[in-house]
Write a protein that holds these residues in place. Structure first.
Motif, mmCIF file in Angstrom:
data_model
loop_
_atom_site.group_PDB
_atom_site.id
_atom_site.type_symbol
_atom_site.label_atom_id
_atom_site.label_comp_id
_atom_site.label_asym_id
_atom_site.label_seq_id
_atom_site.Cartn_x
_atom_site.Cartn_y
_atom_site.Cartn_z
ATOM 1 N N GLU A 90 0.821 -1.211 0.000
ATOM 2 C CA GLU A 90 0.000 0.000 0.000
ATOM 3 C C GLU A 90 0.857 1.265 0.000
ATOM 4 O OE1 GLU A 90 -2.533 -0.503 3.380
ATOM 5 O OE2 GLU A 90 -3.982 -1.740 2.281
ATOM 6 N N LYS A 91 1.989 1.204 0.689
ATOM 7 C CA LYS A 91 2.890 2.350 0.707
ATOM 8 C C LYS A 91 3.774 2.406 -0.532
ATOM 9 C CE LYS A 91 3.537 4.894 3.595
ATOM 10 N NZ LYS A 91 2.997 6.228 3.927
ATOM 11 N N LYS A 92 3.747 1.334 -1.333
ATOM 12 C CA LYS A 92 4.576 1.234 -2.544
ATOM 13 C C LYS A 92 6.062 1.371 -2.206
ATOM 14 C CE LYS A 92 1.112 2.668 -5.938
ATOM 15 N NZ LYS A 92 -0.052 2.603 -5.034
ATOM 16 N N VAL A 93 6.452 0.712 -1.110
ATOM 17 C CA VAL A 93 7.842 0.715 -0.664
ATOM 18 C C VAL A 93 8.533 -0.529 -1.204
ATOM 19 C CG1 VAL A 93 9.336 0.485 1.364
ATOM 20 C CG2 VAL A 93 7.409 2.075 1.407
ATOM 21 N N ARG A 94 9.730 -0.349 -1.750
ATOM 22 C CA ARG A 94 10.495 -1.462 -2.303
ATOM 23 C C ARG A 94 11.519 -1.943 -1.274
ATOM 24 N NH1 ARG A 94 12.545 1.152 -7.806
ATOM 25 N NH2 ARG A 94 12.642 2.983 -6.469
ATOM 26 N N VAL A 95 11.527 -3.261 -1.009
ATOM 27 C CA VAL A 95 12.440 -3.838 -0.028
ATOM 28 C C VAL A 95 13.718 -4.288 -0.718
ATOM 29 C CG1 VAL A 95 12.785 -5.675 1.671
ATOM 30 C CG2 VAL A 95 10.541 -4.587 1.438
ATOM 31 N N VAL A 96 14.856 -3.813 -0.222
ATOM 32 C CA VAL A 96 16.165 -4.214 -0.729
ATOM 33 C C VAL A 96 16.932 -4.826 0.437
ATOM 34 C CG1 VAL A 96 18.359 -3.460 -1.709
ATOM 35 C CG2 VAL A 96 16.206 -2.441 -2.508
ATOM 36 N N ALA A 97 17.370 -6.073 0.270
ATOM 37 C CA ALA A 97 18.096 -6.783 1.322
ATOM 38 C C ALA A 97 19.461 -7.206 0.811
ATOM 39 C CB ALA A 97 17.304 -8.005 1.790
ATOM 40 N N LEU A 98 20.472 -7.057 1.649
ATOM 41 C CA LEU A 98 21.828 -7.409 1.239
ATOM 42 C C LEU A 98 21.953 -8.892 0.945
ATOM 43 C CD1 LEU A 98 22.357 -4.524 2.189
ATOM 44 C CD2 LEU A 98 24.457 -5.333 3.285
ATOM 45 N N ASP A 99 21.123 -9.731 1.602
ATOM 46 C CA ASP A 99 21.197 -11.177 1.360
ATOM 47 C C ASP A 99 20.233 -11.625 0.264
ATOM 48 O OD1 ASP A 99 18.830 -10.820 2.790
ATOM 49 O OD2 ASP A 99 19.062 -12.649 3.971
ATOM 50 N N LEU A 100 19.675 -10.661 -0.474
ATOM 51 C CA LEU A 100 18.757 -10.977 -1.565
ATOM 52 C C LEU A 100 19.193 -10.212 -2.815
ATOM 53 C CD1 LEU A 100 16.185 -12.397 -2.518
ATOM 54 C CD2 LEU A 100 14.860 -10.495 -1.583
ATOM 55 N N PRO A 101 20.181 -10.753 -3.559
ATOM 56 C CA PRO A 101 20.739 -10.040 -4.722
ATOM 57 C C PRO A 101 19.710 -9.641 -5.766
ATOM 58 C CG PRO A 101 22.150 -11.892 -4.114
ATOM 59 C CD PRO A 101 20.898 -12.020 -3.292
ATOM 60 N N THR A 102 18.606 -10.415 -5.865
ATOM 61 C CA THR A 102 17.586 -10.047 -6.854
ATOM 62 C C THR A 102 16.943 -8.704 -6.535
ATOM 63 O OG1 THR A 102 15.902 -11.309 -5.619
ATOM 64 C CG2 THR A 102 17.029 -12.442 -7.426
ATOM 65 N N SER A 103 17.095 -8.229 -5.304
ATOM 66 C CA SER A 103 16.468 -6.967 -4.908
ATOM 67 C C SER A 103 17.369 -5.762 -5.150
ATOM 68 C CB SER A 103 16.085 -7.019 -3.422
ATOM 69 O OG SER A 103 17.250 -7.011 -2.598
ATOM 70 N N TRP A 104 18.637 -5.980 -5.398
ATOM 71 C CA TRP A 104 19.588 -4.865 -5.437
ATOM 72 C C TRP A 104 19.251 -3.843 -6.519
ATOM 73 C CZ3 TRP A 104 24.881 -7.884 -4.943
ATOM 74 C CH2 TRP A 104 24.911 -8.524 -3.696
ATOM 75 N N GLN A 105 18.735 -4.317 -7.647
ATOM 76 C CA GLN A 105 18.443 -3.396 -8.747
ATOM 77 C C GLN A 105 17.326 -2.419 -8.370
ATOM 78 O OE1 GLN A 105 18.231 -5.273 -12.557
ATOM 79 N NE2 GLN A 105 17.227 -3.540 -13.539
ATOM 80 N N LEU A 106 16.508 -2.786 -7.356
ATOM 81 C CA LEU A 106 15.420 -1.909 -6.946
ATOM 82 C C LEU A 106 15.923 -0.666 -6.225
ATOM 83 C CD1 LEU A 106 12.857 -4.568 -5.625
ATOM 84 C CD2 LEU A 106 12.932 -3.477 -7.869
ATOM 85 N N ALA A 107 17.210 -0.667 -5.862
ATOM 86 C CA ALA A 107 17.783 0.496 -5.186
ATOM 87 C C ALA A 107 18.197 1.577 -6.172
ATOM 88 C CB ALA A 107 18.982 0.069 -4.347
ATOM 89 N N SER A 108 17.994 1.338 -7.450
ATOM 90 C CA SER A 108 18.337 2.336 -8.469
ATOM 91 C C SER A 108 17.160 2.508 -9.414
ATOM 92 C CB SER A 108 19.573 1.893 -9.264
ATOM 93 O OG SER A 108 19.339 0.642 -9.892
#
Length: 206
Positions: A90-108
């Motif tokens: 609902e907040k449209k927040v993207r979760v980026v975790a250091l132990d989840l490499p598939t999420s790293w691209q969401l930080a850019s």
């Protein structure tokens, strides 16, 4: 897009400093800035997380919630994890975790199609890692309970000693006017611990 880092430790002896340094290094490597750190000492198996909810309240669509490991965000049961996921969605927040490499691209920032694909993949991986974190939590609790039962059967179990010195320090801080949040940050105690200690102190002084 703002990056908000969340650090959780469930025990007073756990130090968030190392995790904070790793998050800073991750951000520096990717040339992104962490806007704020939210640190608390609460169980990952509980939804009682004031700092996490403050982070979500202050977030805007597209912001990033940066964590060291997925289990820092959740060791929740399935029902509570669904509640937290709904809040993140609902907040449209993207979760980026250091132990989840598939999420790293969401930080850019990237093209919309790539972002949608990565969001979908990341959501699936978060579900899987959250389930693994919950199973690990339940396994450790079961092993601890088994160990206590064995110790009791052998007459060796005396229960966990209260940390009287820390408890007296907590009460002194509260009496001195420190806020609950500041006391929790300084001692690593949870808010439930503060509540219990203040109730016991009130009964003794009555």
């Amino acid at each position: 897009m703002l990056v908000r880092a969340y650090l959780r430790a469930s025990k007073s002896e756990q130090d968030a400093g190392q995790a904070q340094a790793e998050l800073r290094a991750f951000a520096k490597e990717r040339q992104i800035r962490i806007a704020a750190f939210y640190i608390e000492h609460e169980s990952g198996a509980s939804l009682s997380r004031p700092e996490l909810f403050r982070l979500l309240e202050e977030s805007h669509p597209g912001d990033v919630l940066l964590i060291e490991q997925v289990d820092r965000l959740s060791r929740l049961n399935a029902a509570d994890w669904d509640i937290l996921k709904t809040m993140l969605h609902e907040k449209k927040v993207r979760v980026v975790a250091l132990d989840l490499p598939t999420s790293w691209q969401l930080a850019s920032t990237g093209d919309q199609l790539t972002q949608r694909l990565m969001d979908a993949l990341n959501s699936m991986m978060l579900d899987m890692l959250a389930a693994i974190a919950r199973k690990d939590y339940e396994d450790r609790r079961r092993r601890a309970a088994q160990g206590i039962q064995k110790a009791k059967a052998a007459g060796k179990y005396r229960g966990r000693r209260a940390d009287d010195q820390r408890n007296q320090s907590i009460l002194a801080m509260l009496k001195g006017g420190m806020s609950w949040s500041d006391v929790c940050s300084a001692t690593g105690a949870s808010r439930s611990t503060l509540s219990r200690l203040t109730k016991v102190a009130a009964v003794k002084s009555a």
